[in-house]
Structures are given as C-alpha cells and as structure tokens.
Motif scaffolding. Structure first.
Motif, PDB file in Angstrom:
ATOM      1  N   ARG A   1     -25.764  19.705  31.184  1.00 12.32           N
ATOM      2  CA  ARG A   1     -25.534  18.471  31.583  1.00 12.32           C
ATOM      3  C   ARG A   1     -25.847  18.429  33.059  1.00 12.32           C
ATOM      4  NH1 ARG A   1     -21.602  19.916  27.661  1.00 12.32           N
ATOM      5  NH2 ARG A   1     -21.524  18.683  26.090  1.00 12.32           N
ATOM      6  N   HIS A   2     -25.646  19.167  33.673  1.00 14.22           N
ATOM      7  CA  HIS A   2     -25.888  19.486  35.240  1.00 14.22           C
ATOM      8  C   HIS A   2     -27.478  19.293  35.464  1.00 14.22           C
ATOM      9  CE1 HIS A   2     -25.353  21.363  39.649  1.00 14.22           C
ATOM     10  NE2 HIS A   2     -25.870  20.154  39.614  1.00 14.22           N
ATOM     11  N   LEU A   3     -28.266  20.111  34.444  1.00 12.15           N
ATOM     12  CA  LEU A   3     -29.696  19.975  34.520  1.00 12.15           C
ATOM     13  C   LEU A   3     -30.012  18.495  34.225  1.00 12.15           C
ATOM     14  CD1 LEU A   3     -30.525  23.175  32.538  1.00 12.15           C
ATOM     15  CD2 LEU A   3     -31.526  22.508  35.064  1.00 12.15           C
ATOM     16  N   ALA A   4     -29.284  18.026  33.361  1.00 15.63           N
ATOM     17  CA  ALA A   4     -29.822  16.638  32.770  1.00 15.63           C
ATOM     18  C   ALA A   4     -29.666  15.677  33.856  1.00 15.63           C
ATOM     19  CB  ALA A   4     -29.019  16.308  31.605  1.00 15.63           C
ATOM     20  N   GLU A   5     -28.675  15.676  34.669  1.00 16.45           N
ATOM     21  CA  GLU A   5     -28.461  14.697  35.638  1.00 16.45           C
ATOM     22  C   GLU A   5     -29.234  14.991  37.035  1.00 16.45           C
ATOM     23  OE1 GLU A   5     -24.161  15.370  36.714  1.00 16.45           O
ATOM     24  OE2 GLU A   5     -23.589  14.220  34.783  1.00 16.45           O
TER      25      GLU A   5
ATOM     26  N   THR B   1     -28.042  30.820  38.158  1.00 17.81           N
ATOM     27  CA  THR B   1     -28.189  32.197  37.749  1.00 17.81           C
ATOM     28  C   THR B   1     -28.039  32.211  36.361  1.00 17.81           C
ATOM     29  OG1 THR B   1     -25.615  32.625  37.905  1.00 17.81           O
ATOM     30  CG2 THR B   1     -26.997  32.813  39.946  1.00 17.81           C
ATOM     31  N   PHE B   2     -28.652  33.501  35.725  1.00 17.62           N
ATOM     32  CA  PHE B   2     -28.852  33.546  34.287  1.00 17.62           C
ATOM     33  C   PHE B   2     -27.243  33.713  33.784  1.00 17.62           C
ATOM     34  CE2 PHE B   2     -28.774  36.707  30.738  1.00 17.62           C
ATOM     35  CZ  PHE B   2     -29.874  35.868  29.871  1.00 17.62           C
ATOM     36  N   GLU B   3     -26.520  34.370  34.600  1.00 13.06           N
ATOM     37  CA  GLU B   3     -24.999  34.787  34.353  1.00 13.06           C
ATOM     38  C   GLU B   3     -24.300  33.617  34.191  1.00 13.06           C
ATOM     39  OE1 GLU B   3     -27.260  38.154  35.570  1.00 13.06           O
ATOM     40  OE2 GLU B   3     -26.786  36.330  36.760  1.00 13.06           O
ATOM     41  N   GLY B   4     -24.663  32.797  35.220  1.00 12.90           N
ATOM     42  CA  GLY B   4     -23.708  31.326  35.294  1.00 12.90           C
ATOM     43  C   GLY B   4     -24.040  30.655  34.104  1.00 12.90           C
ATOM     44  N   LEU B   5     -25.521  30.544  33.680  1.00 11.35           N
ATOM     45  CA  LEU B   5     -25.987  29.870  32.404  1.00 11.35           C
ATOM     46  C   LEU B   5     -25.368  30.189  31.173  1.00 11.35           C
ATOM     47  CD1 LEU B   5     -27.891  27.401  31.902  1.00 11.35           C
ATOM     48  CD2 LEU B   5     -29.630  29.141  31.879  1.00 11.35           C
ATOM     49  N   LYS B   6     -25.086  31.454  31.294  1.00 10.17           N
ATOM     50  CA  LYS B   6     -24.583  32.282  29.845  1.00 10.17           C
ATOM     51  C   LYS B   6     -23.081  31.937  29.752  1.00 10.17           C
ATOM     52  CE  LYS B   6     -26.131  35.062  27.524  1.00 10.17           C
ATOM     53  NZ  LYS B   6     -26.610  34.847  25.945  1.00 10.17           N
ATOM     54  N   ASP B   7     -22.504  31.988  30.885  1.00  5.53           N
ATOM     55  CA  ASP B   7     -20.923  31.718  30.954  1.00  5.53           C
ATOM     56  C   ASP B   7     -20.481  30.106  30.699  1.00  5.53           C
ATOM     57  OD1 ASP B   7     -20.496  34.374  31.553  1.00  5.53           O
ATOM     58  OD2 ASP B   7     -20.194  34.064  33.671  1.00  5.53           O
ATOM     59  N   ARG B   8     -21.372  29.401  31.207  1.00  5.55           N
ATOM     60  CA  ARG B   8     -20.840  27.769  31.198  1.00  5.55           C
ATOM     61  C   ARG B   8     -22.082  27.203  30.713  1.00  5.55           C
ATOM     62  NH1 ARG B   8     -17.929  25.838  36.234  1.00  5.55           N
ATOM     63  NH2 ARG B   8     -17.387  24.143  34.791  1.00  5.55           N
TER      64      ARG B   8
END
Length: 331
Positions: A243-247, A230-237
């Motif tokens: 790092r999660h995307l990279a993995e 979610t956009f909100e989650g990406l903005k918050d953390r």
C-alpha cells in the motif's frame, strides 16, 4: 558410420564482455583496477564500485543515450536482495487495470526480468540506442547502478524504489546464484574464495555497504522521490509496504479495491510459491541466457544460519556496524 560432432552451446551474454566490447572500451578498462570476478574472469573498479565489463559499458551507454521521462520509475537493488519479487509486485500493482490478476496476466508467461528490464544490463549493454517503444507509461526500469553513478536526470526527475537486504543473506544468495551462472568447466567458487572478496567490497556493484549507504542518504534528502525498503521489512509487513508503494508511486488503492482484497490478491499472485511454479520460471530462459529458475531459490530470511560459520558472522556484523555507524541505518 560417422557422426557429426556435438557443437558447444553458445556462450551466454554475461560471459561475452570481451566479444561485446569495442577496442576503445577495452583500452579504457585496461587502465582500471581489476579483480577476479565471481562469474566472469574479471570485474573492474570505476568511481569506487565494481562492474563486469559489459555492465560498465551499459552504464556508459545509458549516460550517453538514455532520455528519461518524468514519469519513469526505477527499481534499484543490491544484487540478490529480492529484485525478482519487487519487479513482480510493482509491475502487477501499476498495471492492475490493464492486466488484472489471472491466467492471462503477463507474469504467467514472462519472467519479471523481461517485463521490467535492467537499464545497464539488458537495454544499454545490448544496444547503444535501444527501442523503448514497447514500454507503457509509466515506464518501469530496473538497475543495480549505485546512486552516485545514476544518470543525473534520473536522480533529479524520476521516482526510485530501492530494495536491499541484510549482508549475511545477501552474501549467501549471491554465492549460490553466481555458482549457477558459471560454466560447468569453470567449476564452482568455494564460499571461502568469495567471502573475503565480499568483505573487501569486491562483488558486482559492490562495495555492498557503500551501495546501500548512498541510497539511504538519498532517501533522507529526497523522500518524495526515493523510497528505501528492506527485504526483511517487505517480508514482515507485505500488505503495509504494498500500500505504501502504491501511494508513493501515485497509484493508491481505491476503497473499492481495498474492500475487494486486491492487495492480498496481488501478494498471493506475486508470491515466491506462485511465481516459481509457473512454466516460464521453471523451464524458460532470459534473452541474455540465464535460466529463469536461477532467480528462485528460497525467498526467505535467515538462510545464512545454514551456511556461515560463527567467525564469518562476526566479521560481517563487525563490518556492517563500522560502515553504518552514525547513519541511523540498521539492517
């Protein structure tokens, strides 16, 4: 002394569906349910979702001609949910060895939408069989296509990163964005004009809630191949999610990269403030005709509070609660 008449500017591609469509395709879409579009004259309902005619033609073309590779990565979003930011982040993350962050990075001279092209809007709407040789492995594509409408090999073989946003901010951003795309003589849509359409599911690639629920369910069934954000989650953390995307994409940050602060460097480089300030994004245009600055407005959460009435908020909240009931999803 005579003067030459001022010629009209060329019609942008997103307003050329009639010219771009074949007679056979025109005959087909004439049989589909139709509603007034937010930018183009009409949008058409196909398999439960709403498309502009040229986007629908692009969908058919990629189903017929696109051959995905197992290493392909798809960035899929609901329109106006952080697509530009996600493209910049993942392009920079995956190409960090080929293109280190700096003044010569492709994002300094190209829009994220040129570097990560839309499958059905750019590539296959323009050509039945586009040349994809310019894309490096892993190839990055973006799309707004609903999960059930993606080519089956994409769902079965490729990595998908999905990003959505809460409906109130999505609606406000979509209203602003589509008004920027409308020709001057068309005038602007009032918020009330399109609010009812949005609530009734009539928006590009809508219904909004159905689009999200399909990918949410897909992420539960295939978490190794579909990552739901979610956009909100990406903005918050942002650091956690980068790092999660990279993995998830098989390109984890090394201990040396972590020690050097690469994650923070990528986040700063791809920030709204940095990207919106580049010359290409202030004054450039996409090949499809849209001005790049149209994709940069605020990049924040909660702007809906400045636009929506209490009645609008209550209506959207009520629809969201009803649609997501029992799914476990909260936006």
């Amino acid at each position: 002394m005579s003067t030459s008449p001022i010629s009209s500017p060329p019609r942008p591609k997103y307003l050329q569906e009639e010219e771009a469509s074949s007679q056979e395709f025109k005959s087909f879409i004439s049989t589909l349910p139709r509603q007034k579009g937010w930018v183009v004259s009409n949008i058409y309902q196909y398999q439960g979702f709403w498309y502009a005619a040229n986007h629908l033609q692009g969908l058919f073309s990629c189903h017929k001609n696109f051959n995905p590779e197992d290493s392909d990565i798809f960035l899929v979003t609901t329109p106006k949910s952080g697509t530009t930011w996600l493209k910049a982040l993942i392009f920079t993350l995956l190409n960090r060895h080929r293109h280190p962050v700096g003044e010569s990075h492709p994002l300094c001279n190209s829009s994220p939408h040129d570097l990560v092209p839309f499958l059905e809007i750019n590539l296959y709407a323009d050509s039945q069989n586009p040349n994809l040789a310019f894309l490096h492995t892993p190839r990055l594509f973006s799309s707004h296509i609903p999960y059930s409408c993606l080519p089956e090999p994409v769902r079965n073989r490729c990595k998908i990163v999905y990003l959505c946003r809460n409906p109130k901010d999505t609606f406000v951003s979509l209203w602003h964005f589509t008004n920027k795309l409308r020709l001057q003589e068309m005038g602007a849509n009032s918020m009330s004009q399109v609010f009812d359409l949005f609530c009734n599911g009539v928006s590009l690639y809508g219904p909004f809630w159905d689009h999200i629920l399909e990918y949410w369910q897909g992420s539960k069934e295939n978490p190794e191949s579909l990552l739901f954000l979610t956009f909100e989650g990406l903005k918050d953390r942002p650091g956690f999610h980068l790092r999660h995307l990279a993995e998830f994409l098989g390109r984890p940050l090394s201990s040396e990269e972590e020690e050097s602060g690469l994650a923070e460097e990528i986040l700063e480089f791809c920030s709204f403030q940095n990207l919106s300030a580049t010359e290409i994004n202030r004054n450039g245009k996409l090949s499809s005709g849209e001005v790049n600055c149209a994709f940069f407005r605020r990049g924040e959460t909660g702007d809906w509070k400045n636009h929506l009435s209490d009645e609008m908020v209550q209506r959207l909240d009520r629809i969201t609660e009803q649609k997501f009931s029992g799914s476990g999803l909260v936006l």
